[in-house]
Design a protein around this motif. Structure first.
Motif, mmCIF file in Angstrom:
data_model
loop_
_atom_site.group_PDB
_atom_site.id
_atom_site.type_symbol
_atom_site.label_atom_id
_atom_site.label_comp_id
_atom_site.label_asym_id
_atom_site.label_seq_id
_atom_site.Cartn_x
_atom_site.Cartn_y
_atom_site.Cartn_z
ATOM 1 N N GLU A 16 39.838 34.214 36.886
ATOM 2 C CA GLU A 16 41.266 33.747 36.955
ATOM 3 C C GLU A 16 42.159 34.266 37.645
ATOM 4 O O GLU A 16 42.986 33.695 38.394
ATOM 5 C CB GLU A 16 41.693 33.648 35.239
ATOM 6 C CG GLU A 16 40.934 32.649 34.730
ATOM 7 C CD GLU A 16 39.995 33.325 33.775
ATOM 8 O OE1 GLU A 16 39.595 34.490 34.121
ATOM 9 O OE2 GLU A 16 39.268 32.815 32.831
ATOM 10 N N CYS A 61 41.503 27.909 30.339
ATOM 11 C CA CYS A 61 41.972 28.505 31.755
ATOM 12 C C CYS A 61 41.256 27.750 33.051
ATOM 13 O O CYS A 61 42.062 27.259 33.715
ATOM 14 C CB CYS A 61 41.514 29.879 31.865
ATOM 15 S SG CYS A 61 42.609 31.034 30.921
ATOM 16 N N CYS A 379 47.262 32.328 32.770
ATOM 17 C CA CYS A 379 45.993 31.962 32.308
ATOM 18 C C CYS A 379 45.828 32.475 30.896
ATOM 19 O O CYS A 379 46.756 32.994 30.169
ATOM 20 C CB CYS A 379 44.873 32.479 33.039
ATOM 21 S SG CYS A 379 45.023 34.033 33.791
#
Ligand code: DTP
Length: 379
Positions: A16, A61, A379
């Motif tokens: 992420e 996410c 996220c």
């Protein structure tokens, strides 16, 4: 099917922290369901750890990073970090507009009570589950019970429940920041105070106000927290403070630079589980804040974290979050760069040395990541 998701895979990085994640995205109906499951498994697995809950957070996410609304489950089937269980939930939502499994959980008595009870400051999933099993169903029943033994923090959490369970809008966060800044500059001039957490990431509402404090003189930061807390106490602004000091020695710092090091959680759940997540001086407070135009004081949760000047950029990244951003940064750094990153610094596991940084950008550079603004770390 492979081709279909290949177009998306190109956009979805393995970690992420390698891509921007914004608050606004194309699939909130899916991520809301996945995050409800994350919460459900956090409640259910509070004794075992977060593995199942994390799988839903990671899937959520990935979905947040998609460039358009998902219309067919095939579009997400081969993406990074979306497990089978998440796929089946997404499939239900795409086909029927809703997931029966998620709706059953949402409506269940246990889940509703766990959400309600964990919204009491000082009550984590273990206590919430205990209250539920004892037959309690409402906050009033807990408040008026003559048999329940409550901890000090839980008593305060119940006493100020209406105030503390409110989410705090940005404009109110800003009023609180100004009040605290004024007090800090009175007792410790030239201290830098930065609002971090969800507020810095641009969230419209926060559960608490997180303030990161530093000073250019490290001999001042060594005692800064105690000075500020004493000052605020003297001004009758602190109703309660859980204070953690004196842990930030270099040996403790390097202890945390172990590739297997994970944040340790206390069993008392959500609000106070961060206690061991770093060794910075910190005070988790319930404050009484009086505004100039309104006689009724605000009772709000304010966390004060103090960092020495040379650790400031690392603490800033860490306390800005999100938690999932931090997790991905730690995983990425160890696996791809052989470095450990914490709120204190970056340590090269092979060369056995620390890196220095003056700004957040330096940290992204050291880790060979494109810089992400705070609001791109949602996220
Ligand atoms: P909220 O708006 O709900 O308060 P938040 O500000 O992101 O959300 P916190 O106030 O709980 O969340 O914590 C502030 C930041 O500190 C968070 O964004 C990331 C970091 N942090 C806190 N606890 C942990 C943890 N256990 N692991 C990693 N990072 C953490």
């Amino acid at each position: 099917e492979k081709k279909e998701s290949a177009a998306n895979v190109a956009e979805i990085t393995a970690y992420e922290c390698q891509r921007p994640t914004l608050l606004k995205h194309h699939n909130p109906h899916i991520t809301e369901a996945l995050e409800l499951l994350e919460k459900y498994y956090q409640f259910l697995d509070h004794k075992q750890g977060d593995t199942r809950a994390l799988a839903f957070r990671q899937a959520s996410c990935t979905i947040k990073a998609l460039p358009k609304r998902v219309t067919r489950v095939e579009e997400v089937r081969n993406l990074h970090r979306i497990g089978k269980h998440s796929i089946s939930v997404i499939e239900d939502i795409v086909l029927h507009g809703t997931s029966e499994e998620v709706e059953d959980i949402r409506q269940s008595d246990w889940f509703k009570c766990m959400e309600l009870f964990t919204s009491v400051y000082g009550c984590g999933p273990a206590t919430a589950d205990k209250w539920y099993k004892k037959g309690f169903r409402t906050i009033d029943e807990i408040k008026t019970s003559e048999t329940l033994e409550l901890r000090e923090l839980q008593k305060l959490g119940l006493l100020y429940y209406e105030d503390l369970s409110k989410s705090i809008p940005r404009d109110e966060v800003e009023v609180i920041i100004e009040i605290i800044k004024k007090e800090v500059s009175e007792c410790c001039p030239e201290t830098q105070v930065e609002a971090v957490g969800g507020y810095r990431r641009g969230k419209s509402h926060s559960h608490d106000v997180d303030l990161l404090l530093t000073h250019k003189d490290s001999s001042i930061t060594a005692t800064l927290l105690e000075s500020v807390v004493s000052h605020l106490k003297a001004k009758d602004m602190i109703i309660h403070a859980s204070v953690y000091v004196g842990q930030n020695t270099l040996s403790r710092v390097s202890e945390t630079h172990d590739s297997s090091a994970q944040p340790t959680y206390t069993s008392e759940g959500q609000q106070i589980k961060r206690v061991q997540f770093d060794h910075l001086d910190k005070a988790f407070c319930i404050m009484k804040l009086t505004r100039s135009h309104d006689k009724t004081p605000l009772i709000r949760r304010v966390d004060l974290i103090v960092t020495p000047p040379d650790q400031y950029p690392f603490s800033l990244v860490s306390w800005t979050g999100s938690k999932q951003f931090n997790r991905s940064l730690r995983r990425y750094s160890v696996k791809e760069c052989s470095k450990t990153v914490t709120a204190h610094g970056i340590f090269d596991i092979i060369e056995r040395k620390f890196s220095t940084a003056k700004t957040e950008r330096d940290i992204f550079d050291i880790l060979k990541l494109n810089y992400l603004e705070p609001w791109e770390r949602n996220c």
